[in-house]
Write an enzyme that holds these catalytic residues in place. Structure first.
Site, PDB file in Angstrom:
ATOM      1  N   GLY A 103       8.475  -5.453   4.249  1.00  0.00           N
ATOM      2  CA  GLY A 103       9.538  -4.693   4.909  1.00  0.00           C
ATOM      3  C   GLY A 103      10.867  -5.017   4.269  1.00  0.00           C
ATOM      4  O   GLY A 103      11.557  -5.936   4.667  1.00  0.00           O
ATOM      5  N   GLY A 146      12.267  -0.123   3.375  1.00  0.00           N
ATOM      6  CA  GLY A 146      13.380  -0.606   2.561  1.00  0.00           C
ATOM      7  C   GLY A 146      14.209  -1.666   3.270  1.00  0.00           C
ATOM      8  O   GLY A 146      13.929  -2.033   4.415  1.00  0.00           O
ATOM      9  N   GLY A 187       1.593  11.392   4.419  1.00  0.00           N
ATOM     10  CA  GLY A 187       0.474  11.911   5.206  1.00  0.00           C
ATOM     11  C   GLY A 187      -0.869  11.507   4.647  1.00  0.00           C
ATOM     12  O   GLY A 187      -1.830  12.274   4.702  1.00  0.00           O
ATOM     13  N   LYS A 208      -3.438   2.300  -2.325  1.00  0.00           N
ATOM     14  CA  LYS A 208      -3.046   3.392  -1.424  1.00  0.00           C
ATOM     15  C   LYS A 208      -4.143   3.583  -0.375  1.00  0.00           C
ATOM     16  O   LYS A 208      -5.314   3.365  -0.664  1.00  0.00           O
ATOM     17  CB  LYS A 208      -2.868   4.672  -2.262  1.00  0.00           C
ATOM     18  CG  LYS A 208      -2.684   5.966  -1.487  1.00  0.00           C
ATOM     19  CD  LYS A 208      -1.292   6.085  -0.918  1.00  0.00           C
ATOM     20  CE  LYS A 208      -1.154   7.244   0.067  1.00  0.00           C
ATOM     21  NZ  LYS A 208       0.032   7.071   0.937  1.00  0.00           N
ATOM     22  N   ALA A 209      -3.769   3.999   0.822  1.00  0.00           N
ATOM     23  CA  ALA A 209      -4.727   4.210   1.907  1.00  0.00           C
ATOM     24  C   ALA A 209      -5.894   5.084   1.476  1.00  0.00           C
ATOM     25  O   ALA A 209      -5.718   6.054   0.741  1.00  0.00           O
ATOM     26  CB  ALA A 209      -4.024   4.844   3.098  1.00  0.00           C
ATOM     27  N   SER A 247       0.821  -1.201   0.000  1.00  0.00           N
ATOM     28  CA  SER A 247       0.000   0.000   0.000  1.00  0.00           C
ATOM     29  C   SER A 247       0.865   1.266   0.000  1.00  0.00           C
ATOM     30  O   SER A 247       1.847   1.363   0.729  1.00  0.00           O
ATOM     31  CB  SER A 247      -0.892   0.014   1.238  1.00  0.00           C
ATOM     32  OG  SER A 247      -1.709   1.157   1.228  1.00  0.00           O
ATOM     33  N   CYS A 273      -0.039   4.060  10.545  1.00  0.00           N
ATOM     34  CA  CYS A 273       0.613   5.107   9.774  1.00  0.00           C
ATOM     35  C   CYS A 273       1.280   6.085  10.725  1.00  0.00           C
ATOM     36  O   CYS A 273       0.615   6.748  11.521  1.00  0.00           O
ATOM     37  CB  CYS A 273      -0.380   5.850   8.888  1.00  0.00           C
ATOM     38  SG  CYS A 273       0.464   7.113   7.922  1.00  0.00           S
TER      39      CYS A 273
END
Ligand SMILES: Cc1cc2nc3c(=O)[nH]c(=O)nc-3n(C[C@H](O)[C@H](O)[C@H](O)COP(=O)(O)OP(=O)(O)OC[C@H]3O[C@@H](n4cnc5c(N)ncnc54)[C@H](O)[C@@H]3O)c2cc1C
Ligand SMILES: Cc1cc2nc3c(=O)[nH]c(=O)nc-3n(C[C@H](O)[C@H](O)[C@H](O)COP(=O)(O)OP(=O)(O)OC[C@H]3O[C@@H](n4cnc5c(N)ncnc54)[C@H](O)[C@@H]3O)c2cc1C
Ligand SMILES: Cc1cc2nc3c(=O)[nH]c(=O)nc-3n(C[C@H](O)[C@H](O)[C@H](O)COP(=O)(O)O)c2cc1C
Ligand SMILES: Cc1cc2nc3c(=O)[nH]c(=O)nc-3n(C[C@H](O)[C@H](O)[C@H](O)COP(=O)(O)O)c2cc1C
Ligand code: FES
Ligand code: FES
Lengths: 251, 302, 302, 251
Positions: free
Chosen positions: C242, C216, C71, C44-45, C20, C129
């Protein structure tokens, strides 16, 4: 004494399956290195240095040889260094093979795979002392065999491969019974092999070279310890080793 | 350029010291350079008795970092005082002792023993070692436990105490406040992040201890964030660490709020990293408009 | 080689999906390759209303990683359903909607809206988030809050819910257990570690939001450790992420206990990373002795 | 359409203080690139790609030029790539300068520092259309000046340096009053300069090229947004830009 040096890569050659021979130039190392010592090599993009044995030294030309197998990202990258490039090494590191008083005896060298390299420099040093050298070198398969001719120049040499595709089939220990009387042995290779060799030759004076994952490579971080026989003690492979008397450590 | 920094109990000629556990007791690196160049030295963790640590493998390499699970191997506080401290005491640099333990009692004992010894200028209280079965980490993730061990250690020792915080927490600020309230003279942060690597050929965790502590440049952003946050909520000084490998990194830590820094993993790649950073730091400070190291502390906080 | 994996509500032809926030709504990467190659796609969120996110700069590079503080910029759940979902629905891959919010109510509303829409196969509940002032992270670091939001979302939606955990906690296992008990169908882990970079020329945090989320290869050891720990304490499946950037990394995640994986940051360096990994995975599985992806799940746990 | 390509480095030359000119070979990019577009360049050892403008294209030889300043570790590393090495690029990326209907008009190019490169390719394209090109190029100091001769071949060129060590002293805006009537302007450079230029030339049609730190460089991650004038809207610099009509965005 170990130093941090920039050394030049003189040549880099494929000599067997995934196996490289690399020639380096360094007066300091050639002057001070004894058989069994290693270099702690910086490879770009990697946090930790890679320990690689000194496989040969040419004191006349101030060149030395390392032999290494491409097993992961560090050795892959090292193999890609071109002649003319410079690499940072710490060395000569650790303690080498003890061969005082070895004159006019018979010694056995037992090497497994990428444990073979340090034995070559040792064998050459021994041969110069008129020691009778017998070598047993084990490899996985025929394509992995290297330095057979060079060892033959030092004395009788037996090649063993796990799959029998070259030399005799089996493990180095399978040919040990075949070998004439020896006074002492030196061995380097995978841990199971070292254990088997020590078990097969319990009453001989023996020296083994050990591997362990290293942090600092200089003795400061306690990453590379090995228990010693006296209860609870330990030695550091990078500093007290990599060579130990066979009875000194518990494998 | 004025590199000197004064911290409780520590008058440092420069803000650079090797981090605990990455420099042994100084002997090895003293072959490479004169330890007098350093601002101070932090010794490997000491426990009440000799410890043999974890099984090997104890280290693994990761992207821009490494994992370690040494398991606090050390010769024990008495041996350290007898054999190692005298070696370091021959140099003209402050010695900081890293204090570890499995129980409150052990922490107290180690601190008391160091307090009675000569030549130790400060204690670094390691409540954040992720690599031992008991002790260590539980003191480092619970503010009440952290406060308690700080208090006990302060009580048995006259030496200034720098509490070394673990980054493996949701709220680093409350950990920092708790130990400050309990009497800590300074903070040391960060210790390693708990991590793991699985070795594909053997299909099992590479480290014998399974998990290990992640250090090196990979964790620098976490260290900077935590120091930045903590600095705004405490009035005791911070010794910063986590991934430093250049004089620019040092300035980043100073700007975030560290008053001095420690360098760990980078020693392994370059044994000369500490003196090289000390040499470069004046230029980096100057070209960024500072006339002293002290002046940069906390200047990045907005 | 059998790459198929079955998870609650998701029948995946392979275990690889973009993470995401790193793949938008698929349009951009569809110019590079056929999205039908993917196991699934995570959008995406989405929030209740359109959000404009944080000021720029929003990203910074770190050693083997990056920081982001987007954000939660997104066009809002309704716009996503009207404009973006139809585009993705033309492909034959499961669509997972990432649900975000500032309040319990907003989470509920977004989940309810997705539930009423067509073409969505599952929800990923983003309680982690680190880059928004309210919501997000506080749900992700407190087990009771996490359980509560999971419960509420489950109540208003028939879609399977994968709760996305934050690594910024001392005890990831209790977070996982709390959301499992609250009805989560699966877990998604890990989100980014909270970090910061200070920009030397300006002497202030580089990101306008000051802190950002670290992603990353740098964070891979933390992800592996958390998945390994959680897998032993829950019975719901884990989508792991991750720092994945190769098929070997994917196998490491499977061995640690992930049943499928998501790939984030690596898309930025190589837009073809997902299909390339899907292509290499059979070889990597086979040369490590596996006959299917499913078979490797959790096999590294000792 | 943007593609992922491996391109060969043909040459790499120091042309001013910390400033490199690099020639690359790529048929695809030469065929499709328009002035104002950029390449998103992978530099070994770095998580994120670096956006660098296309400064010139030679469609006949299928070579293109980039000009960049060494400001950090990525551009330092890029500068070290030797001729013959290959680099991975995404491109041509973004939207270029709009110059439809510009024939037989007078345009002003205003470039600041490392914002100059995309204006050269644009200037060449305009000159080919018989547009009268006037260039104002600002640099920090004389040693940073590059491409003066090349711009002079396109038309009148004014050089400004902040320290007055070359050309006139000051900022690009200091010489704008000096310039004859123009029909439209194109500008690229640091944000304060762009703001000043837009303020100085409020009633002219203008196009500006913007910079922002990028994640994906393709429009997927929302890293590189810029607010637009209509309330609350935003554009992505990597995808909708980097070139925008001056009135379109709020700086
Ligand atoms: C004293 C000593 C001498 C050595 N001499 C030689 C030699 O002459 N020729 C040769 O080919 N190999 C030798 N090795 C093994 C060599 O160090 C490893 O093969 C090499 O480090 C692997 O690095 P990599 O990046 O390719 O593998 P990776 O698996 O990617 O390495 C990851 C990490 O694990 C470490 N590591 C992996 N395997 C080993 C290993 N077997 N021993 C120690 N660390 C390891 C690496 O150093 C690195 O830190 C020696 C090891 C030691 C300890
Ligand atoms: C559309 C576009 C076109 C550009 N064209 C050119 C050009 O033709 N010539 C040139 O010299 N420079 C150009 N730049 C700026 C160039 O991208 C940066 O100088 C470069 O990324 C710096 O990388 P570094 O690793 O040297 O610096 P570092 O500071 O180490 O970079 C760290 C991170 O910040 C990013 N970053 C740093 N500065 C900038 C910046 N000014 N803009 C965007 N990202 C930045 C880097 O990409 C990287 O992700 C352009 C930027 C954009 C957005
Ligand atoms: C091999 C190794 C051993 C360590 N041992 C200790 C220790 O004994 N006590 C301690 O407080 N920290 C110990 N640490 C943590 C470091 O002191 C330091 O906090 C951490 O590594 C982050 O800094 P770095 O990224 O510069 O290494 C150790 C770290 C490493 C890598
Ligand atoms: C630019 C960027 C934006 C992200 N946006 C979101 C998001 O909207 N929702 C979410 O749950 N995670 C988001 N993440 C987190 C990723 O989905 C992923 O969990 C994390 O980056 C770790 O994976 P990686 O190391 O492969 O990137 C974002 C990550 C990045 C780098
Ligand atoms: S590698 Fe550090 S002590 Fe041996
Ligand atoms: S850089 Fe990702 S949207 Fe522009």
């Amino acid at each position: 004494m170990m130093k941090k040096l920039e050394v030049e890569v003189l040549s880099s050659t494929d000599i067997a399956l995934d196996t490289m021979e690399m020639e380096l130039k360094s007066e300091y190392i050639c002057k001070h290195a004894v058989p069994g010592q290693f270099l702690h090599i910086y490879v770009e993009g990697h946090t930790l240095r890679r320990p690689i044995s000194i496989a040969d030294v040419d004191k006349f030309n101030n060149t030395l040889t390392i032999l290494f197998k491409k097993v992961g990202s560090g050795t892959e990258k090292l193999a890609a260094y071109q002649p003319g490039s410079r690499i940072s090494v710490l060395g000569p590191s650790g303690n080498g093979f003890d061969y005082i008083g070895v004159e006019s005896s018979t010694v056995l060298l037992v090497g497994g795979g990428i444990g073979v390299p340090p034995l070559y420099y040792l064998g050459k040093a021994l041969a110069e002392k008129n020691v009778k050298v017998i070598s047993v070198l084990g490899f996985q398969t025929g394509a992995s065999v290297f330095y057979e001719e060079k060892f033959k120049q030092l004395g009788d040499t037996y090649i063993v491969t796990n799959d029998g595709s070259y030399g005799s089939r089996g493990f180095v220990t399978d040919v040990l019974w075949d070998i004439a009387e020896i006074d002492r042995y030196y061995s380097c290779g995978p841990l199971p092999m070292l254990k088997a060799v020590c078990t097969e030759l319990p009453h001989k004076e023996g020296y083994i070279s050990l591997e362990e994952r290293m942090g600092c490579g200089v003795g400061a971080c306690f990453a590379c310890v090995i228990p010693t026989d006296d209860n609870g003690g330990y030695k550091k492979i990078c500093k007290d080793g990599p060579v130990f008397a066979a009875h000194e450590v518990s494998l | 350029m004025d590199l000197a920094v004064n911290l409780p109990g520590l008058s440092l000629k420069n803000p650079i010291m090797p981090a605990s556990g990455c420099f042994g007791f100084g002997r090895e690196y003293s072959q490479f350079y004169d330890l007098n160049l350093l601002g101070a030295v932090i010794m490997k963790a000491a426990t009440g008795n000799e410890r043999y640590g974890n099984q090997t493998p104890r280290v693994a390499e990761t992207a821009s970092g490494m994992l370690n699970a040494i398991g606090l191997q050390n010769p024990g506080v008495e041996n350290i005082i007898q054999t190692e401290v005298p070696f370091l005491a021959d140099y003209d640099i402050p010695i900081i002792a890293n204090v570890a333990g499995s129980t409150l009692k052990e922490y107290e004992e180690v601190a008391r023993t160091f307090n009675q010894a000569e030549h130790i200028q400060a204690l670094e209280l390691n409540i954040s070692c992720p690599n031992v079965k008991e002790g260590g980490i539980q003191f480092g993730t619970n503010p009440d436990m952290a406060a308690k061990v700080t208090e006990k250690v302060k009580r048995v020792s006259n030496l200034p105490v720098y509490v070394k915080l673990s980054p493996n927490v949701a709220d680093i600020v409350s950990m920092a406040k708790a130990v400050e309230a309990a009497g800590a003279d300074g903070l040391s942060m960060i210790n390693t992040l708990s991590g793991m690597q699985i070795h594909l050929p053997s299909k099992r965790p590479l480290l014998a201890n399974k998990t290990g502590g992640l250090s090196g440049p990979a964790i620098k952003p976490v260290a900077i964030r935590m120091i930045y946050e903590v600095k705004q909520h405490v009035s005791i000084p911070i010794i910063g660490m986590g991934g430093i490998s250049s004089a620019e990194d040092v300035l980043e830590f100073l700007l975030a709020g560290a008053s001095a820094v420690a360098i760990g993993t980078a020693n392994f790649q370059n044994p000369f990293i500490c003196p090289e950073i000390i040499e470069n730091l004046p230029n980096v400070l100057q070209s960024n408009g500072f006339t002293s190291a002290q002046e940069a502390v906390g200047k990045g906080i907005i």
